[in-house]
Structures are given as C-alpha cells and as structure tokens.
Design an enzyme around this catalytic site. Structure first.
Site, PDB file in Angstrom:
ATOM      1  CG  ASP A 245      -2.033  -0.933   1.196  1.00 17.58           C
ATOM      2  OD1 ASP A 245      -2.146  -1.661   0.206  1.00 17.58           O
ATOM      3  OD2 ASP A 245      -2.826  -0.949   2.160  1.00 17.58           O
ATOM      4  CG  ASP A 247      -1.991   3.783   3.203  1.00 16.17           C
ATOM      5  OD1 ASP A 247      -1.503   2.644   3.300  1.00 16.17           O
ATOM      6  OD2 ASP A 247      -3.209   3.996   3.054  1.00 16.17           O
ATOM      7  CD1 TRP A 307     -10.797  -0.358   1.504  1.00 19.56           C
ATOM      8  CD2 TRP A 307     -12.320  -1.707   2.405  1.00 19.56           C
ATOM      9  NE1 TRP A 307     -10.314  -0.772   2.715  1.00 19.56           N
ATOM     10  CE2 TRP A 307     -11.240  -1.599   3.290  1.00 19.56           C
ATOM     11  CE3 TRP A 307     -13.410  -2.530   2.739  1.00 19.56           C
ATOM     12  CZ2 TRP A 307     -11.198  -2.263   4.516  1.00 19.56           C
ATOM     13  CZ3 TRP A 307     -13.370  -3.200   3.961  1.00 19.56           C
ATOM     14  CH2 TRP A 307     -12.273  -3.051   4.842  1.00 19.56           C
ATOM     15  CD  GLU A 310      -7.806  -6.156  -1.629  1.00 23.95           C
ATOM     16  OE1 GLU A 310      -8.982  -5.955  -1.357  1.00 23.95           O
ATOM     17  OE2 GLU A 310      -6.866  -5.682  -0.956  1.00 23.95           O
ATOM     18  CG  ASP A 311      -7.100  -8.080   2.414  1.00 26.77           C
ATOM     19  OD1 ASP A 311      -8.264  -8.267   1.997  1.00 26.77           O
ATOM     20  OD2 ASP A 311      -6.861  -7.491   3.485  1.00 26.77           O
ATOM     21  CG  MET A 337      -2.140   3.161   6.760  1.00 32.56           C
ATOM     22  SD  MET A 337      -3.724   2.315   6.606  1.00 32.56           S
ATOM     23  CE  MET A 337      -4.832   3.591   7.189  1.00 32.56           C
ATOM     24  CG  HIS A 340      -6.167   6.825   4.275  1.00 39.12           C
ATOM     25  ND1 HIS A 340      -7.294   6.173   3.833  1.00 39.12           N
ATOM     26  CD2 HIS A 340      -5.271   5.856   4.556  1.00 39.12           C
ATOM     27  CE1 HIS A 340      -7.070   4.873   3.832  1.00 39.12           C
ATOM     28  NE2 HIS A 340      -5.852   4.650   4.279  1.00 39.12           N
ATOM     29  NE  ARG A 342     -12.428   2.708   2.838  1.00 40.42           N
ATOM     30  CZ  ARG A 342     -13.210   1.943   3.613  1.00 40.42           C
ATOM     31  NH1 ARG A 342     -14.428   1.666   3.257  1.00 40.42           N
ATOM     32  NH2 ARG A 342     -12.748   1.456   4.734  1.00 40.42           N
TER      33      ARG A 342
HETATM   34  C1  UD2 Z   1      -6.680  -2.111   3.806  1.00 38.94           C
HETATM   35  C2  UD2 Z   1      -5.432  -2.916   3.572  1.00 38.94           C
HETATM   36  C3  UD2 Z   1      -5.145  -2.976   2.082  1.00 38.94           C
HETATM   37  C4  UD2 Z   1      -6.314  -3.532   1.319  1.00 38.94           C
HETATM   38  C5  UD2 Z   1      -7.556  -2.723   1.667  1.00 38.94           C
HETATM   39  C6  UD2 Z   1      -8.814  -3.331   1.119  1.00 38.94           C
HETATM   40  C7  UD2 Z   1      -4.252  -2.216   5.532  1.00 38.94           C
HETATM   41  C8  UD2 Z   1      -3.136  -1.442   6.053  1.00 38.94           C
HETATM   42  N1  UD2 Z   1      -4.334  -2.264   4.222  1.00 38.94           N
HETATM   43  O1  UD2 Z   1      -6.360  -0.779   3.420  1.00 38.94           O
HETATM   44  O2  UD2 Z   1      -4.006  -3.763   1.827  1.00 38.94           O
HETATM   45  O3  UD2 Z   1      -6.467  -4.888   1.594  1.00 38.94           O
HETATM   46  O4  UD2 Z   1      -7.747  -2.635   3.076  1.00 38.94           O
HETATM   47  O5  UD2 Z   1      -8.901  -3.171  -0.246  1.00 38.94           O
HETATM   48  O6  UD2 Z   1      -5.005  -2.811   6.257  1.00 38.94           O
HETATM   49  N2  UD2 Z   1      -5.387   3.273  -3.187  1.00 38.94           N
HETATM   50  C9  UD2 Z   1      -5.108   4.448  -3.909  1.00 38.94           C
HETATM   51  N3  UD2 Z   1      -6.115   5.288  -4.285  1.00 38.94           N
HETATM   52  C10 UD2 Z   1      -7.397   5.011  -3.984  1.00 38.94           C
HETATM   53  C11 UD2 Z   1      -7.691   3.852  -3.266  1.00 38.94           C
HETATM   54  C12 UD2 Z   1      -6.677   3.004  -2.858  1.00 38.94           C
HETATM   55  O7  UD2 Z   1      -3.947   4.736  -4.188  1.00 38.94           O
HETATM   56  O8  UD2 Z   1      -8.264   5.812  -4.377  1.00 38.94           O
HETATM   57  C13 UD2 Z   1      -4.311   2.319  -2.883  1.00 38.94           C
HETATM   58  C14 UD2 Z   1      -3.289   2.844  -1.911  1.00 38.94           C
HETATM   59  O9  UD2 Z   1      -2.071   2.250  -2.180  1.00 38.94           O
HETATM   60  C15 UD2 Z   1      -3.860   2.368  -0.607  1.00 38.94           C
HETATM   61  C16 UD2 Z   1      -4.358   0.977  -0.970  1.00 38.94           C
HETATM   62  O10 UD2 Z   1      -4.857   1.138  -2.290  1.00 38.94           O
HETATM   63  O11 UD2 Z   1      -2.892   2.355   0.409  1.00 38.94           O
HETATM   64  C17 UD2 Z   1      -5.414   0.414  -0.040  1.00 38.94           C
HETATM   65  O12 UD2 Z   1      -6.521   1.278   0.063  1.00 38.94           O
HETATM   66  P1  UD2 Z   1      -6.884   2.066   1.420  1.00 38.94           P
HETATM   67  O13 UD2 Z   1      -5.640   2.579   2.022  1.00 38.94           O
HETATM   68  O14 UD2 Z   1      -7.935   3.047   1.131  1.00 38.94           O
HETATM   69  O15 UD2 Z   1      -7.518   0.945   2.297  1.00 38.94           O
HETATM   70  P2  UD2 Z   1      -7.177   0.508   3.809  1.00 38.94           P
HETATM   71  O16 UD2 Z   1      -6.263   1.441   4.467  1.00 38.94           O
HETATM   72  O17 UD2 Z   1      -8.418   0.153   4.507  1.00 38.94           O
HETATM   73 MN    MN Z   2      -4.692   2.709   3.871  1.00 39.92          MN
END
Ligand code: UD2
Ligand code: MN
Length: 394
Positions: A245, A247, A307, A310-311, A337, A340, A342
């Site tokens: 990711d 972030d 969202w 997939e993981d 992290m 941020h 959504r």
């Molecule tokens: C969690 C997981 C992530 C993934 C996601 C579900 C953690 C730390 N990470 O992230 O691996 O499984 O859930 O899909 O738990 N991104 C963009 N632009 C966008 C949307 C996403 O660049 O508009 C990329 C970016 O690299 C981001 C990653 O996708 O870090 C995951 O998306 P997120 O950070 O919004 O989701 P998060 O933090 O819940």
């Molecule tokens: Mn994130």
C-alpha cells in the site's frame, strides 16, 4: 718366536691399517671437495656474466613466461567486471528501529536530492556486493501523491541499506476520461456528445453511451498488483515481488522487503491495529511473493472492485496451494499507516464475502492467466516508474 718380534709385527699391521684409513678419508674428502668447487666455480662465473646465465636458462624462462602470460590473460577476462561477493544475510548498515512520522512536509525534490544513487525509474543495486534478490516493489495507486512522497522518502534509504537490487513501480489506475477512447472522443468533439453535471455522457441523440466520468471508475487494487507484476517483468528479470500500500511505512529496517521460502506478510504489527494482527488470516498491507509463489497461485484476483476482500482472497489462494504465511515478529514488523479517509470510488465491495467463499473454484480461471489491461502512459522519474493503466470496469 720371541715376544718382542710378535709385538712389533702387531704394531706394524695396526699402523698400516691406520695409514690406509687415513688415505681413504683424504681421497673421499678430496673427491667431495673437487665436485663442490666445480659447481661453485660455475656459480661465480654465472654471477659475473649474467648473459651466460640468461642463455643457459633461456628456454626455461620462455616456457615459464608463456605459462604466466596465459594465466594473466585468463585473470584479465574474469576480472572485468570484478566478481563481487553475494551480499550478507545481515547487511552492515542496518540501524534497526526507525522514527517514522508524517508531520514535516516532504517534497519530491528533497527525496530526489537524498537519493542521487538511484538510476532512472527508481532503480538501485548495491555496488560492493551482488544482491541476494532482484525485487520489484509494486504500489497500487490513484490520487495519493501526498502519501507517495512519504513512502519514497522513507523506503528508498531502507531498501538501499537492505542491499537489494530493486525497482519501484507505481501502478496508477487511469482516470476514465484518459483511458476510455469513447469518452476522450466525446470530450474533444462536443458535436458528438456532451457530459451532464452528474457525469452521465450522452450522444447527440440523447442515448446514454457511458455512465462514467473522469476518476469515476471503481478502484481495483488486486488487478493493479497483477499489472505491476507483468509490467515489471517486461523490464528486468525480477525474482521477487513486494506488494505495498502507498500509505504504509515500516518502523524497523530489519523487516526485509524481500522474498522467503513461503509467501511473506510484512505489515504484521500496525499502529492502526494497536501493533498486532487484526486476525490470523490477515494478509493486507504489505506482502511479498517470489515469482514461483506468485505463479503457483495464478497471481491475484482481477474482479474485486472497490474496497476489501482481495487480500483475503490472496490468503485463500496461498493456503489452498499448500503454502503457509511467513511473518516477522511483532517488534521487527512494526509499521505506521498514514491516516486517511476512504477514497472516492473505493466503497466497500458488497460482493466480497461471496467471492472469498469461492476462491478455490475461481482462482484457476481468474488471475494472472486472465489479466487484460491497457497501458496508457509510462513515466520514468528518478524515484519511480509510474505506469498509468486502464483496468476496465466491473
Ligand atoms: C486495507 C489494507 C489494504 C487492502 C484494503 C482493502 C491495511 C493497512 N491495508 O487498506 O491492503 O487490503 O484494506 O482493499 O489494512 N489506493 C489508492 N487510491 C485510492 C484507493 C486506494 O492509491 O483511491 C491504494 C493505496 O495504495 C492504498 C491501498 O490502495 O494504500 C489500499 O486502500 P486504502 O488505504 O484506502 O484501504 P485501507 O487502508 O483500509
Ligand atoms: Mn490505507
């Protein structure tokens, strides 16, 4: 016979024997001396006249010269380029725990100035040893430039200290106006259509031709990761892929961004989850798979739009192929992290639970073997290779 005569004869014989022995000794010594003096003389002669010595040894020297010359020519071939040792398991410049925070602003120019060793496209390899692995770092991306700056700022120096032969690939999901030829055409030529306020594009006759506008497409993280794998391999013979990711920043440089004999989960101890795993099967954030491991699971799913899920699908793929998850401990695996909201067009995927339940049935036909996409643009920065792609739509 009188006693005196007997004694005299005995004395005479003894004396003769002594004389003979003395003679023998003298002659042996003489012969020995003569021999030595011969070679001593020739040695003295040779020293005085090196020409003679050279002549005498000429043949010997010339064969020796040939042998040495041929040896040195072999050494020359193997020495250019110099053969380097393989880098050690524990690189010497690692520092361990790191201070990671996101309050100070960071600019790309600052990061560039601190990473002058990089080759174009965010490429690096150690110069004093041969890296153990060739690692492609793949980042799924859209509209996260602020996060990317921190990722590059923190990760480049860590990856260099880890002595990896690496490249950074930002896989940028294209805005649909760039990626979609129909939309592009309509945007340019207003005679053929128009875009309404809510983003619905209509033709001149009023029919809806596309229900999308710039940036409106749903995000597809796993498909972007598949694309990163395919595109990185077109450039270099990578043997390991780290999927991260944008972030997430590791807080310890002993958390190696490389591959292990089982697929690796690296972000095991995250601030957002109180520095522990949220659940045992959790595989989100940062993971690494060797080329072999990636192909064994047919890569990642292409049809998780939005969202989540997939993981877990990737976790199911790994375990269904008899592999386990390798992890660092909770101290070395600490990471932060960047906080941020959504993102837009990355709403939770309502189909995710149903899809995760069927990974075993779908994984053979959905994965790297069914991947389709279009490359829109490739940008080579000093810090990264940014590949903008059209991933299509759900
Ligand atoms: C969690 C997981 C992530 C993934 C996601 C579900 C953690 C730390 N990470 O992230 O691996 O499984 O859930 O899909 O738990 N991104 C963009 N632009 C966008 C949307 C996403 O660049 O508009 C990329 C970016 O690299 C981001 C990653 O996708 O870090 C995951 O998306 P997120 O950070 O919004 O989701 P998060 O933090 O819940
Ligand atoms: Mn994130």
């Amino acid at each position: 016979m009188p006693d005196a005569v007997v004694n005299f004869s005995l004395l005479h014989r003894t004396c003769s024997l002594v004389v003979v022995l003395c003679f023998l000794h003298i002659s042996v010594t003489l012969i020995y001396y003569m021999r030595n003096s011969d070679s001593r003389q020739s040695f003295v002669q040779n020293q005085q006249n090196p020409q003679i010595h050279r002549k005498l040894t000429e043949q010997k020297v010339s064969t020796e010269e040939i042998r040495l010359a041929s040896l040195s020519s072999v050494t020359n071939i193997t020495e250019t380029p110099r053969k380097l040792e393989t880098c050690p398991d524990n690189p010497p410049s690692l520092v361990g725990p790191l201070r990671v925070e996101f309050s100070d602003p960071v600019t790309l120019d600052l990061v560039r100035s601190e990473n002058l060793v990089l080759q174009p496209g965010g490429r690096f390899k150690p110069t004093d040893c041969t890296a153990q692995q060739k690692v492609a770092l793949i980042i799924p991306f859209r509209n996260r430039d602020e996060h990317l700056k921190y990722w590059l700022y923190y990760l480049h120096p860590i990856l260099q200290r880890q002595q990896l032969d690496y490249g950074v690939y930002i896989i940028n999901q294209a805005e649909s106006s760039v990626a979609d030829p129909v939309l592009k055409h309509l945007d340019i030529n207003s005679e053929n259509g128009s875009r309404t306020k809510n983003g619905i594009v209509t033709s001149k006759t009023g029919n809806i031709v596309q229900k999308r506008a710039a940036g409106e497409e749903t995000f597809n993280r796993a498909k972007l990761l598949n694309i990163g794998y395919a595109e990185a391999l077109k450039e270099y013979d990578y043997d390991c892929f780290v999927f991260s990711d944008v972030d997430l920043i590791p807080m310890d440089d002993r958390n190696f961004y490389k591959c292990y004999n089982q697929p690796r989960h690296l972000s095991v101890s995250m601030d957002k989850f109180g520095f522990r795993l949220p659940y045992t099967q959790y595989f989100g954030g940062v993971s690494s798979l060797s080329k072999e491991q990636f192909l064994k699971i047919n890569g990642f799913p292409n049809n998780y739009w939005g969202w989540g899920g997939e993981d877990d699908d990737i976790f199911n793929r790994v375990t269904s192929k008899g592999m386990s998850i390798s992890r660092p401990d909770a101290i070395i695996g600490r990471c932060r992290m960047i906080r941020h909201e959504r993102d837009q067009k990355n709403d939770p995927n309502p189909q995710r639970f149903d899809r995760i339940a069927h990974t075993r049935e779908t994984m053979a036909s959905d994965g790297i073997n069914s991947l389709t996409y279009t490359v829109v643009q490739i940008e080579k920065d000093q810090l990264f290779t940014k590949i903008t792609v059209d991933v299509g739509k759900p």
